[in-house]
Design a protein around this motif. Structure first.
Motif: not given
Ligand SMILES: C[S@@+](CC[C@H](N)C(=O)[O-])C[C@H]1O[C@@H](n2cnc3c(N)ncnc32)[C@H](O)[C@@H]1O
Length: 286
Positions: A165-185
């Motif tokens: 908390x409020x320290x550079x010791x080990x801040x962790x990113x909290x994901x607020x996103x997901x991915x939608x990966x788009x492919x084609x044949x």
């Protein structure tokens, strides 16, 4: 119309744009073949059963003939300990994804699209499942056509696992996103054309690479990990014609089928859990 060219400074307008100079660059030398399978011949089949969810393992989609699906939309199990997860090693999990993506490649028509919703997991270290999906899809012969960042905003939960908390010791990113990966044949363009159902405003919005809408409630869907109806709705509007066949190999609570129904498309699903299949078919009135 005056054609623009790719320049060192980019171009302002891209309508009628000639990108051949860009695609001739060496960065494309080692990239999977671009549109080489494109053929003007329409060689498509129809599944014998439509608007159905097969209670079966989607590593084998024998019910479906080759080249019979126009659009695949799915969210695979994330292998993080949900009631349906099998606690697979990363290698085994990669094999599950590859098996299903290989079958997807087989059943897609030329120019058909595959859209995979996935989140990354863990923190120490972080496991980028999206890169596993990209590698597997490319190994199965699918060509990547884009990536959407789904910003779930406040609905992503109020995780307070921020490390130090409020320290550079080990801040962790909290994901607020997901991915939608788009492919084609094969081809980036669909061989046959059809009736579109997308309007101007939706097209302008859905072609942007960041989408913002809330996650779905697991309690309401009676499933541990549903995606919201808005997710397949946008993909169907953008990537398919009216009457097209949409596949979800991990159908869960039936969200993809509901969206397909709503938009005048046909659907085929696979779901290994009998209770989810029965619940979805009841909701769909089948
Ligand atoms: C993340 S959920 C999909 C949720 C779905 N998008 C929804 O909106 O409800 C993944 C689903 O895949 C199913 N599943 C897991 N392994 C499977 C397999 N090999 N074949 C078919 N379904 C499978 C699980 O039972 C689970 O319902």
């Amino acid at each position: 119309m005056k054609r623009t060219r790719t320049s060192e400074f980019g171009t302002v307008s891209r309508s009628g744009h000639d990108a051949s100079k860009f695609y001739a660059k060496r960065i494309y030398e080692d990239v999977d073949s671009v549109g080489k399978e494109h053929s003007p011949i329409i060689d498509e089949n129809q599944p014998s059963n439509l608007d159905v969810i097969h209670c079966a393992d989607s590593r084998n989609m024998d019910h479906l003939p080759d080249r019979s699906i126009h659009l695949m939309i799915t969210s695979p199990p994330y292998n993080v300990g949900k009631e349906y997860d099998d606690d697979l090693s990363l290698l085994e999990y990669g094999r599950l994804l590859s098996d299903v993506l290989r079958e997807t490649h087989r059943v897609l028509v030329n120019g058909g699209r595959a859209c995979v919703n996935i989140a990354n997991v863990g923190r120490s270290p972080y496991i980028p499942l999206h890169s596993l999906v990209i590698d597997s899809a490319r190994a199965c012969g699918l060509l990547m056509r884009g990536e959407v960042i789904w910003d779930k905003g406040a609905s992503s939960g109020s995780s307070c696992a921020w490390g130090s908390w409020k320290s550079a010791s080990n801040p962790v990113l909290r994901d607020v996103h997901e991915y939608i990966l788009v492919f084609t044949k094969g081809s980036f363009k669909r061989t046959a054309s059809g009736e579109n159902s997308i309007g101007r405003d939706e097209f302008l919005e859905f072609t942007k690479s960041v989408w913002r809408f809330p996650a779905a409630s697991a309690r309401k869907a009676n499933h541990p990990a549903p995606f919201p109806l808005e997710l397949p709705r946008r993909l169907i509007q953008l990537y398919s014609f009216v009457g097209d066949v949409v596949l979800d190999p991990f159908m869960g609570s039936g969200t993809t089928a509901q969206a397909a129904n709503m938009l005048g498309r046909r659907y085929v699903g696979y779901e290994i859990n009998k209770n989810y299949v029965e619940q979805s078919m009841r909701l769909l009135g089948e």
